[in-house]
Design an enzyme around this catalytic site. Structure first.
Site, PDB file in Angstrom:
ATOM      1  N   CYS A 135      24.202  43.761  39.883  1.00  0.00           N
ATOM      2  CA  CYS A 135      25.167  43.546  40.970  1.00  0.00           C
ATOM      3  C   CYS A 135      25.147  44.665  42.004  1.00  0.00           C
ATOM      4  O   CYS A 135      25.769  44.530  43.065  1.00  0.00           O
ATOM      5  CB  CYS A 135      26.564  43.399  40.402  1.00  0.00           C
ATOM      6  SG  CYS A 135      26.677  42.101  39.183  1.00  0.00           S
ATOM      7  N   HIS A 259      31.872  45.513  45.514  1.00  0.00           N
ATOM      8  CA  HIS A 259      31.369  44.406  44.698  1.00  0.00           C
ATOM      9  C   HIS A 259      32.544  43.522  44.277  1.00  0.00           C
ATOM     10  O   HIS A 259      33.589  44.008  43.849  1.00  0.00           O
ATOM     11  CB  HIS A 259      30.647  44.966  43.465  1.00  0.00           C
ATOM     12  CG  HIS A 259      30.211  43.909  42.508  1.00  0.00           C
ATOM     13  ND1 HIS A 259      29.689  42.696  42.918  1.00  0.00           N
ATOM     14  CD2 HIS A 259      30.215  43.861  41.146  1.00  0.00           C
ATOM     15  CE1 HIS A 259      29.400  41.963  41.862  1.00  0.00           C
ATOM     16  NE2 HIS A 259      29.711  42.650  40.768  1.00  0.00           N
ATOM     17  N   ASN A 289      32.259  35.891  41.140  1.00  0.00           N
ATOM     18  CA  ASN A 289      31.299  36.999  41.127  1.00  0.00           C
ATOM     19  C   ASN A 289      29.893  36.445  41.328  1.00  0.00           C
ATOM     20  O   ASN A 289      29.361  35.754  40.457  1.00  0.00           O
ATOM     21  CB  ASN A 289      31.401  37.734  39.792  1.00  0.00           C
ATOM     22  CG  ASN A 289      30.459  38.923  39.707  1.00  0.00           C
ATOM     23  OD1 ASN A 289      29.522  39.055  40.482  1.00  0.00           O
ATOM     24  ND2 ASN A 289      30.702  39.791  38.740  1.00  0.00           N
TER      25      ASN A 289
HETATM   26  N1  ACO Z   1      41.562  32.480  29.963  1.00  0.00           N
HETATM   27  C1  ACO Z   1      42.518  32.838  29.085  1.00  0.00           C
HETATM   28  N2  ACO Z   1      42.373  33.871  28.258  1.00  0.00           N
HETATM   29  C2  ACO Z   1      41.231  34.583  28.329  1.00  0.00           C
HETATM   30  C3  ACO Z   1      40.200  34.268  29.226  1.00  0.00           C
HETATM   31  C4  ACO Z   1      40.385  33.153  30.061  1.00  0.00           C
HETATM   32  N3  ACO Z   1      39.465  32.754  30.966  1.00  0.00           N
HETATM   33  N4  ACO Z   1      39.204  35.154  29.065  1.00  0.00           N
HETATM   34  C5  ACO Z   1      39.581  35.991  28.091  1.00  0.00           C
HETATM   35  N5  ACO Z   1      40.808  35.632  27.644  1.00  0.00           N
HETATM   36  C6  ACO Z   1      41.607  36.242  26.593  1.00  0.00           C
HETATM   37  C7  ACO Z   1      40.799  37.040  25.608  1.00  0.00           C
HETATM   38  O1  ACO Z   1      40.203  36.197  24.651  1.00  0.00           O
HETATM   39  C8  ACO Z   1      41.837  37.919  25.006  1.00  0.00           C
HETATM   40  O2  ACO Z   1      42.536  37.213  24.039  1.00  0.00           O
HETATM   41  P1  ACO Z   1      42.970  37.908  22.662  1.00  0.00           P
HETATM   42  O3  ACO Z   1      43.914  39.010  23.083  1.00  0.00           O
HETATM   43  O4  ACO Z   1      43.607  36.795  21.919  1.00  0.00           O
HETATM   44  O5  ACO Z   1      41.687  38.424  22.050  1.00  0.00           O
HETATM   45  C9  ACO Z   1      42.789  38.184  26.173  1.00  0.00           C
HETATM   46  O6  ACO Z   1      42.512  37.173  27.157  1.00  0.00           O
HETATM   47  C10 ACO Z   1      42.622  39.517  26.808  1.00  0.00           C
HETATM   48  O7  ACO Z   1      41.223  39.705  27.024  1.00  0.00           O
HETATM   49  P2  ACO Z   1      40.696  40.964  27.764  1.00  0.00           P
HETATM   50  O8  ACO Z   1      39.201  40.942  27.764  1.00  0.00           O
HETATM   51  O9  ACO Z   1      41.384  42.172  27.209  1.00  0.00           O
HETATM   52  O10 ACO Z   1      41.261  40.664  29.217  1.00  0.00           O
HETATM   53  P3  ACO Z   1      41.168  41.548  30.485  1.00  0.00           P
HETATM   54  O11 ACO Z   1      42.475  41.729  31.058  1.00  0.00           O
HETATM   55  O12 ACO Z   1      40.319  42.761  30.249  1.00  0.00           O
HETATM   56  O13 ACO Z   1      40.350  40.578  31.477  1.00  0.00           O
HETATM   57  C11 ACO Z   1      38.125  40.303  32.314  1.00  0.00           C
HETATM   58  C12 ACO Z   1      39.068  40.115  31.126  1.00  0.00           C
HETATM   59  C13 ACO Z   1      38.623  39.456  33.458  1.00  0.00           C
HETATM   60  C14 ACO Z   1      36.741  39.843  31.888  1.00  0.00           C
HETATM   61  C15 ACO Z   1      38.121  41.788  32.711  1.00  0.00           C
HETATM   62  O14 ACO Z   1      37.956  42.601  31.576  1.00  0.00           O
HETATM   63  C16 ACO Z   1      37.055  42.119  33.698  1.00  0.00           C
HETATM   64  O15 ACO Z   1      37.035  41.640  34.805  1.00  0.00           O
HETATM   65  N6  ACO Z   1      36.116  43.008  33.312  1.00  0.00           N
HETATM   66  C17 ACO Z   1      35.079  43.460  34.199  1.00  0.00           C
HETATM   67  C18 ACO Z   1      34.091  42.372  34.419  1.00  0.00           C
HETATM   68  C19 ACO Z   1      33.063  42.745  35.416  1.00  0.00           C
HETATM   69  O16 ACO Z   1      33.290  43.493  36.323  1.00  0.00           O
HETATM   70  N7  ACO Z   1      31.870  42.160  35.238  1.00  0.00           N
HETATM   71  C20 ACO Z   1      30.829  42.289  36.127  1.00  0.00           C
HETATM   72  C21 ACO Z   1      30.051  43.550  35.949  1.00  0.00           C
HETATM   73  S1  ACO Z   1      28.525  43.612  36.758  1.00  0.00           S
HETATM   74  C22 ACO Z   1      28.237  42.117  37.374  1.00  0.00           C
HETATM   75  O17 ACO Z   1      28.913  41.750  38.290  1.00  0.00           O
HETATM   76  C23 ACO Z   1      27.162  41.230  36.755  1.00  0.00           C
END
Ligand code: ACO
Length: 335
Positions: A135, A259, A289
């Site tokens: 990315c 990004h 994304n």
């Molecule tokens: N809908 C509902 N619940 C969800 C979803 C969804 N779509 N996705 C995950 N959950 C749940 C999880 O299973 C978890 O449940 P649990 O507590 O029962 O285990 C709960 O939500 C919390 O999950 P977390 O992963 O802690 O949630 P978080 O607030 O961290 O959000 C997210 C997740 C959106 C993926 C976030 O961590 C994020 O954006 N991370 C960075 C991602 C990123 O930048 N990626 C790109 C990097 S480089 C590139 O672009 C290729």
């Protein structure tokens, strides 16, 4: 970390990456002279996911900032469409190009490079290659393109394009709602005056290499929480470094183009940098994304909306799998 001395090329090597300042009258003048974007027609809303996965519009909106995204097309077809629009807007024909760089992590095939397939469509015969820095790839490509102008090329086309829907596990709610398809492109030209790239910072943190991974033929696997934490830090550190190289402050920046991975990452980084909401470029709500396309999509969207004026300083800052990062300070318009 103490700031290392710049060598005779104003290149600083740091323990956390490399950074560069382009200053002085000996540098060749350059400008972004054209831009364009391309998105697939098919709109996928959060409710579309909620109908088949254990998720909701409220969760996706609150945790990511994404409302809808686009799916469809190939990297070659979307990249070519964005490129064609960028060339039209610059008033440049394909045969006038000296180099084309396609930033992508989703080439349509292993060989040939997708940039060669786009060449067949657009009709350019100049040097062309794909560049993969995940990315952060558009920032890397912009810096490489600019350095090629400095060596004597006249016109370089940079395309950022990814089709992530094809490498996303649509049964995995934690990644399916995030990744999507899109493309955007810019034309960089040598022009009289000053260079448009004022400072940059590139690097990689291999302690994060396991956080985001996609095997050949497989799907993206991501440790979201840790990726989030490292992404905020990488974006801030890299942006600060590029600003230092450019001898500018965050207050000088007219538009911050980060990004587009998660609105909370963007807000945390921009808040720490002291860049208010009115100076942030956001397309994430409409695009999801799109990896290599995300920064140029936000840049082109802002330019098309009249948010950029000649002389404005633009700060782009991206991070990606690796964890790679790339930031650059760009002077918008002709010098
Ligand atoms: N809908 C509902 N619940 C969800 C979803 C969804 N779509 N996705 C995950 N959950 C749940 C999880 O299973 C978890 O449940 P649990 O507590 O029962 O285990 C709960 O939500 C919390 O999950 P977390 O992963 O802690 O949630 P978080 O607030 O961290 O959000 C997210 C997740 C959106 C993926 C976030 O961590 C994020 O954006 N991370 C960075 C991602 C990123 O930048 N990626 C790109 C990097 S480089 C590139 O672009 C290729």
């Amino acid at each position: 970390m103490t700031d290392p001395e710049l060598n005779e090329h104003n290149l600083a090597r740091r323990s956390r990456g490399s950074a560069f300042a382009l200053q002085g009258s000996s540098q060749r003048g350059s400008a972004v002279t054209g831009w364009g974007l391309a998105l697939p027609d098919t709109v996928i809303t959060n409710d579309d996911f909620a109908q088949r996965l254990d998720t909701s519009d409220q969760w996706i909106t609150e945790r990511t900032g994404i409302k809808e995204r686009r799916w469809g097309g190939t990297t070659a077809s979307l990249g070519a469409e964005a490129a064609r629009r960028a060339l039209e807007s610059a008033g440049v024909t394909a045969d006038q190009l000296d180099l084309v760089i396609l930033s992508t992590a989703t080439s349509d095939q292993t060989v040939p490079a997708t940039s060669a397939v786009i060449a067949k469509d657009l009709g350019y015969a100049c040097g062309t290659f794909d560049l993969d820095a995940a990315c952060a790839g558009f920032g890397y490509s912009f810096v490489v393109a600019h350095s090629m102008l400095a060596t004597g090329l006249e016109r370089v086309l940079v395309i950022g394009c990814d089709t992530l829907s094809g490498i996303t596990d649509q049964q995995d709610r934690s990644t399916a709602v995030l990744f999507a398809d899109g493309a955007a492109a810019v034309v960089l030209e040598a022009v009289p005056g000053e260079p448009c790239l004022l400072g940059w910072d590139l690097g990689v943190d291999t302690s994060a290499i396991h956080l985001l991974w996609c095997d050949k033929g497989g799907y993206i696997r991501m440790e979201g929480k840790e990726t989030f934490r490292k992404a905020v830090r990488a974006t801030i550190d890299s942006a600060v470094s590029a600003l230092e190289q450019a001898k500018l402050r965050a207050d000088d920046i007219a538009l911050f183009v980060p990004h587009q991975a998660n609105k909370r990452i963007i807000d945390a980084a921009a808040d720490r940098l002291g860049i208010g909401e009115d100076r942030r470029a956001i397309v994430l709500d409409r695009t999801g994304n799109t990896s290599s396309a995300s920064i140029p999509l936000a840049l082109v969207d802002a330019a098309n909306a009249g948010r950029l004026h000649d002389g404005d300083y633009v700060l782009i800052a991206g991070f990606g799998a690796g964890m790679t990062w790339a930031s650059a300070v760009i002077r918008w318009g002709r010098p």
